[in-house]
Design a protein around this motif. Sequence first.
Motif, PDB file in Angstrom:
ATOM      1  N   GLY A 222      17.106  59.068  10.066  1.00  0.00           N
ATOM      2  CA  GLY A 222      16.544  57.738  10.238  1.00  0.00           C
ATOM      3  C   GLY A 222      15.371  57.734  11.188  1.00  0.00           C
ATOM      4  O   GLY A 222      14.478  56.916  11.066  1.00  0.00           O
ATOM      5  N   PRO A 312       9.673  49.288  11.060  1.00  0.00           N
ATOM      6  CA  PRO A 312      10.052  48.228  10.121  1.00  0.00           C
ATOM      7  C   PRO A 312      11.509  47.785  10.288  1.00  0.00           C
ATOM      8  O   PRO A 312      11.873  46.682   9.875  1.00  0.00           O
ATOM      9  N   ALA A 313      12.322  48.622  10.916  1.00  0.00           N
ATOM     10  CA  ALA A 313      13.733  48.272  11.084  1.00  0.00           C
ATOM     11  C   ALA A 313      13.892  47.012  11.935  1.00  0.00           C
ATOM     12  O   ALA A 313      14.906  46.325  11.857  1.00  0.00           O
ATOM     13  N   PHE A 314      12.889  46.717  12.729  1.00  0.00           N
ATOM     14  CA  PHE A 314      13.016  45.565  13.622  1.00  0.00           C
ATOM     15  C   PHE A 314      12.428  44.297  13.025  1.00  0.00           C
ATOM     16  O   PHE A 314      12.255  43.302  13.711  1.00  0.00           O
ATOM     17  N   ALA A 321      19.941  48.023  20.583  1.00  0.00           N
ATOM     18  CA  ALA A 321      20.056  49.456  20.377  1.00  0.00           C
ATOM     19  C   ALA A 321      19.827  50.206  21.681  1.00  0.00           C
ATOM     20  O   ALA A 321      19.065  49.753  22.532  1.00  0.00           O
TER      21      ALA A 321
ATOM     22  N   MET B  14      25.418  56.431   6.879  1.00  0.00           N
ATOM     23  CA  MET B  14      24.053  56.037   6.555  1.00  0.00           C
ATOM     24  C   MET B  14      23.829  56.069   5.042  1.00  0.00           C
ATOM     25  O   MET B  14      24.496  56.806   4.319  1.00  0.00           O
ATOM     26  N   VAL B  34      14.890  50.038   5.324  1.00  0.00           N
ATOM     27  CA  VAL B  34      14.660  51.195   6.177  1.00  0.00           C
ATOM     28  C   VAL B  34      15.903  51.408   7.026  1.00  0.00           C
ATOM     29  O   VAL B  34      16.751  50.527   7.129  1.00  0.00           O
ATOM     30  N   SER B  35      15.981  52.569   7.638  1.00  0.00           N
ATOM     31  CA  SER B  35      17.140  52.856   8.478  1.00  0.00           C
ATOM     32  C   SER B  35      17.244  51.833   9.593  1.00  0.00           C
ATOM     33  O   SER B  35      16.270  51.551  10.279  1.00  0.00           O
ATOM     34  N   THR B  36      18.431  51.301   9.751  1.00  0.00           N
ATOM     35  CA  THR B  36      18.664  50.365  10.844  1.00  0.00           C
ATOM     36  C   THR B  36      18.662  51.141  12.159  1.00  0.00           C
ATOM     37  O   THR B  36      19.134  52.263  12.213  1.00  0.00           O
ATOM     38  N   VAL B  37      18.101  50.522  13.176  1.00  0.00           N
ATOM     39  CA  VAL B  37      18.147  51.127  14.504  1.00  0.00           C
ATOM     40  C   VAL B  37      19.181  50.359  15.314  1.00  0.00           C
ATOM     41  O   VAL B  37      19.064  49.143  15.451  1.00  0.00           O
TER      42      VAL B  37
END
Lengths: 548, 265
Positions: A222, A312-314, A321, B14, B34-37
Amino acid sequence: MEAGGDTAAPAPEDAEDLEDTRFPSKEARNGGGVHEDPPDPGDGSLEKTESDTEDQPPGLLPQSEAPSCTYGLWDPAASENSPPGGPESGSGSQGGDPSDEDWRSKRKHVFVLSEAGKPIYSRYGSVEALSTTMGVMTALVSFVQSAGDAIRAIYAEDHKLVFLQQGPLLLVAVSRTPQSAAQLRGELLAVHAQIVSTLTRASVARIFARKQNYDLRRLLAGSERTLDRLLDSVERDPGALLLGAVRCVPLARPLRDALGALLRRCTAPGLALSVLAVGGRLVTAAQERTVLAECRLDPADLQLLLDWVGAPAFAAGEAWAPVCLPRFNPDGFFYAYVARLDAMPVCLLLLGTDPEAFHDMATCRRLVEDGMHTLGAMRALREAASFSNAPSASASAYSVQAVGAPGLRHFLYKPLDIPDHHRQLPQFTSPELEAPYSREEERQRLSDLYHRLHARLHNTSRPLRLIYHVAEKETLLAWVTSKFELYTCLSPLVTKAGAILVVTKLLRWVKKEEDRLFIRYPPKYSTPPAAPAASADQASHNGLLSGP
Amino acid sequence: MRKPDGKIVLLGDMNVGKTSLLQRYMERRFTDTVSTVGGAFYLKQWRSYNISIWDTAGTHAAVCRGYRLLTSWGSLISCVDALGPASRWREQFHGLGSMYCRGAAAVILTYDVNHTQSLLELEDRFLGLTDTARADCLFAIVGNKVDLSEDGPGESRQEGGGGPGPAGSGCAAPRLPRQVQPEDAVALYKKIIKYKMLDEKDVPAAEQMCFETSAKTGHNVDLLFETLFDMVVPVILRQRAQGPPQTVDIASYRPPARTKSGCCA
């Protein structure tokens, strides 16, 4: 240790073998450096290159000359040297095979591997196909290490190979860009910092101390995209990494000051740092005195955060996190609250020390949001964000036309005459990249030119102060004084006198606009929170907030 | 801020599609996510209740810290061992993983029906995180991506307003026989009940709590979330009757202190 039983490891390996990779004996490297994996098509190649390496006189320093084997691996022309293993295309691993033309033609490769030679990250191709290549890198490092030395770089015709060992991780850049080894090393350090920010240095060390052949990709899955974006930004929009500075959103000073004051007022228990950003560019930031009193935030850490929140995850929801700031403390985590305000590109980051403080941070965010509405800041920031004519609303920049100097195409300006207490926040400014720098190749060319000039200015043995460089499609002027560092890109038809005129005009414009372009007076500290009773027990947990 | 009345957490390896499931339900669309953070927080109004939903990252790094050799993990070890070869090495979850789950009224354990390992990971890595959830926490086991397997529901079942994903992988990819059968999920559910030392009579039946979904076509997605919301409401009411919840109630100290400091001036 029953490592062999681990279902997650691709193949059972013996820890004892892996330790042997340090020794340059051929057997040991065959067992450890390459290890694992079903019949590897590249196996023959490794055998060959290894024996080649051993043929080198032991005293020969790799810095002085590239071992022929390595050169053969990277140079497309040398493909006839490829081992009898022959057509390797049948392996099924596309895009990562070292014999793949497309893969070989990339300008800059960046690899991260473990000391045991286990692939962790590759900028291009699939890491699985690269175990042989990574085995060679481990071999090179071990070989030099066994002579009590450390390999730093290999220069092979138009290629530079830069090695950086950081704890149990080995980072390698293989580049045919004009970047200097020092610049490449800076990039590798930034890649390493990015990895540390997800895992912390301590846990990376712990993992490999326990199990040398651990597959770190399991933990980093990720975050590869973040590394890709970081490396791409160097070529597409140079500046931040090159100059070691952050880019600010141009904003009228009263509004920026008001936003800074707002961030200082809005606190939460354990809050260490608040940052407002638009598209990876800084609006303003405020630090909490009780948490970060002595140690001001390192600009590299701030840049890392700016890159990180741009992910983009945000884009949706409110994120919570853990994140580590490698320069501040590579072994500890902060907890980050990240949210886009008002569904806008404006991003608020609240960094705290308490893993349970999500709801406190969410409350704090609402205070900031309300305060911004009161200030009318949303509208101003929206305007700043939409100024750019780029299709992506992420860039909040200005056009080079604003300078009013015909012939000027682009520039990077980093002020050096900032008052002492601002030294902790190095900044730079640059306009939007416009035509003719809209295509990727053009941007790459400009980035290369900037890197070349930067390397010449900062050459350790013969630094320069002023360079006038006439390139094929543009003319550049780079200038470093005690007050600023400047790189300008001008039209190819400009004369030397004309260039000087443009630069004078630019400097005058920057001077006039500096309050808007830079954070001249960064907010110092927040006031400590009024320590509400309910949070008292939480505060004592992290130890940072205890005390008066 | 509206204070959440109940909490639901999405857990799973994941790439099983946790974010896509939530996006399909909340925004009625399917896109490449997209991968979650770390974890992302959403608030959903259900009847008169505010239900918070935590979408967590499936990556280890985001939810776990530390790594150590576990010598015993109670009954769970034996469950895992019974399933097949398992190593003695396990990530030790603390830090945020358990924080996302603290006081949760329901946990959605998500796997990919085309990926056996993703089901195994649920008990291997994620079940341990739920120790901080409420004692009467509900568990839903969700097999996602049924559209990718041979016997999954056809494209004609497409629901909701969203178009097909940009990649169109569902149409292009050859349909393979699925790897995880619904019975496997039921077996896991029963194991979880055992692990939680609950009586099967006291919890909803396995058939009721095991779902097969497709975030891409929308198959069963609404059913999943809405069934769960309905089941969470009694938990919320019970929680209210019991008094203060396990989580720190931030609302209790927030208003007076903050407004006086004049933050919004």
